[in-house]
Design an enzyme around this catalytic site. Structure first.
Site, mmCIF file in Angstrom:
data_model
loop_
_atom_site.group_PDB
_atom_site.id
_atom_site.type_symbol
_atom_site.label_atom_id
_atom_site.label_comp_id
_atom_site.label_asym_id
_atom_site.label_seq_id
_atom_site.Cartn_x
_atom_site.Cartn_y
_atom_site.Cartn_z
ATOM 1 N N GLY A 46 35.159 43.607 43.338
ATOM 2 C CA GLY A 46 35.035 42.938 42.260
ATOM 3 C C GLY A 46 33.568 43.033 41.787
ATOM 4 O O GLY A 46 32.460 43.259 42.785
ATOM 5 N N GLN A 51 25.919 40.321 37.865
ATOM 6 C CA GLN A 51 25.285 41.212 38.732
ATOM 7 C C GLN A 51 24.767 42.559 38.262
ATOM 8 O O GLN A 51 24.006 43.271 39.158
ATOM 9 C CB GLN A 51 26.538 41.783 39.758
ATOM 10 C CG GLN A 51 27.228 40.378 40.435
ATOM 11 C CD GLN A 51 28.229 40.799 41.568
ATOM 12 O OE1 GLN A 51 29.420 41.000 41.168
ATOM 13 N NE2 GLN A 51 28.039 41.317 42.815
ATOM 14 N N CYS A 92 29.557 40.378 49.109
ATOM 15 C CA CYS A 92 29.040 40.472 47.839
ATOM 16 C C CYS A 92 28.168 41.618 47.807
ATOM 17 O O CYS A 92 27.424 41.671 48.435
ATOM 18 C CB CYS A 92 28.465 39.159 47.451
ATOM 19 S SG CYS A 92 28.014 39.181 45.783
ATOM 20 N N LEU A 93 28.263 42.607 46.398
ATOM 21 C CA LEU A 93 27.534 43.573 46.422
ATOM 22 C C LEU A 93 25.969 43.168 46.050
ATOM 23 O O LEU A 93 24.999 43.921 46.179
ATOM 24 C CB LEU A 93 27.875 44.261 44.917
ATOM 25 C CG LEU A 93 29.207 45.032 45.165
ATOM 26 C CD1 LEU A 93 29.759 45.735 43.879
ATOM 27 C CD2 LEU A 93 29.115 46.232 46.377
ATOM 28 N N HIS A 135 35.833 34.280 43.408
ATOM 29 C CA HIS A 135 34.218 34.593 43.724
ATOM 30 C C HIS A 135 33.580 35.156 42.594
ATOM 31 O O HIS A 135 32.562 34.748 42.253
ATOM 32 C CB HIS A 135 34.638 35.611 44.870
ATOM 33 C CG HIS A 135 33.301 36.419 45.182
ATOM 34 N ND1 HIS A 135 32.647 36.435 46.369
ATOM 35 C CD2 HIS A 135 32.523 37.073 44.470
ATOM 36 C CE1 HIS A 135 31.722 36.820 46.432
ATOM 37 N NE2 HIS A 135 31.219 37.587 45.342
ATOM 38 N N GLU A 136 34.360 35.936 41.686
ATOM 39 C CA GLU A 136 33.888 36.523 40.398
ATOM 40 C C GLU A 136 33.493 35.463 39.458
ATOM 41 O O GLU A 136 32.479 35.472 38.788
ATOM 42 C CB GLU A 136 34.567 37.768 40.011
ATOM 43 C CG GLU A 136 34.845 38.940 40.895
ATOM 44 C CD GLU A 136 33.552 39.279 41.583
ATOM 45 O OE1 GLU A 136 32.619 39.315 40.992
ATOM 46 O OE2 GLU A 136 33.602 39.655 42.691
ATOM 47 N N HIS A 139 30.443 33.768 39.954
ATOM 48 C CA HIS A 139 29.161 34.486 39.609
ATOM 49 C C HIS A 139 28.890 34.097 38.081
ATOM 50 O O HIS A 139 27.589 33.715 37.728
ATOM 51 C CB HIS A 139 29.433 35.908 39.750
ATOM 52 C CG HIS A 139 29.030 36.521 40.879
ATOM 53 N ND1 HIS A 139 28.056 36.346 41.401
ATOM 54 C CD2 HIS A 139 29.850 37.338 41.796
ATOM 55 C CE1 HIS A 139 27.941 37.152 42.734
ATOM 56 N NE2 HIS A 139 29.101 37.789 42.885
HETATM 57 ZN ZN LIG Z 1 29.929 38.669 44.602
#
Ligand SMILES: [Zn+2]
Length: 175
Positions: A46, A51, A92-93, A135-136, A139
């Site tokens: 995701g 991000q 997480c990226l 999770h997204e 963000h």
């Molecule tokens: Zn993340």
């Protein structure tokens, strides 16, 4: 299409609240395509607009094994969630190579969102996709998965991350 730069903690955009999308134009479609391309290039399941340093309520996911299930969520809202919860580690990226948990979330959710054309849809999701959507969506509200960890675990992750990012910088400088 283009691969966008994924920002890492402690970039302030990761802590900001994203703004609703009001124009479903070509620029948005290009942005969504770039986000998908970036998510695949970074091997994430995701990616949220925060991000890539853009404060728009947009995220993309692909939680399939075959990496052939791209999904786009614009102005998403969780309209129902199960009482049953599920605990798992998350990554997480924006905190590369860090995995920690357990993060406890509702096991099943229903999300309402718009697609790139502005059309509304609803989706019931559980397992990895359900977790990923939550999770997204976090963000877009400036929330990170480490916020659910104990203070001690959080400190440990941040310390380790600092080391990883420094190492990465050094490697990039040498390359
Ligand atoms: Zn993340």
């Amino acid at each position: 299409m283009a691969i966008l730069n994924v920002i890492t903690v402690p970039h302030p955009t990761l802590r900001a609240k994203a703004e609703p999308v009001t124009e479903f134009d070509d620029a948005l479609k290009t942005f969504v395509a770039d986000m998908l391309e970036t998510m695949y290039a970074e091997k994430g399941v995701g990616l949220a607009a925060n991000q890539v340093n853009v404060l728009k309520r947009v995220f993309v996911t692909d939680c399939s094994e075959e990496r052939d299930d791209p999904r786009v969520f614009i102005n998403p809202e969780i309209i129902a969630e199960s009482e049953e919860t599920d605990a798992a580690e998350e990554g997480c990226l924006s905190l590369p190579t860090m995995y920690s948990g357990p993060i406890i979330r509702p096991e099943k959710i229903t999300v309402r969102a718009q697609d790139a054309n502005g059309d509304f849809f609803e989706l019931e999701a559980d397992q990895l996709l359900g977790r990923c959507i939550q999770h997204e969506l976090d963000h877009l509200n400036g929330v990170l998965f480490i916020d659910y960890l104990s203070r001690m675990k959080q400190q440990r992750v941040l310390k380790k991350l600092e080391k990883v990012l420094k190492e990465r910088e050094r490697e990039e400088a040498e390359a």
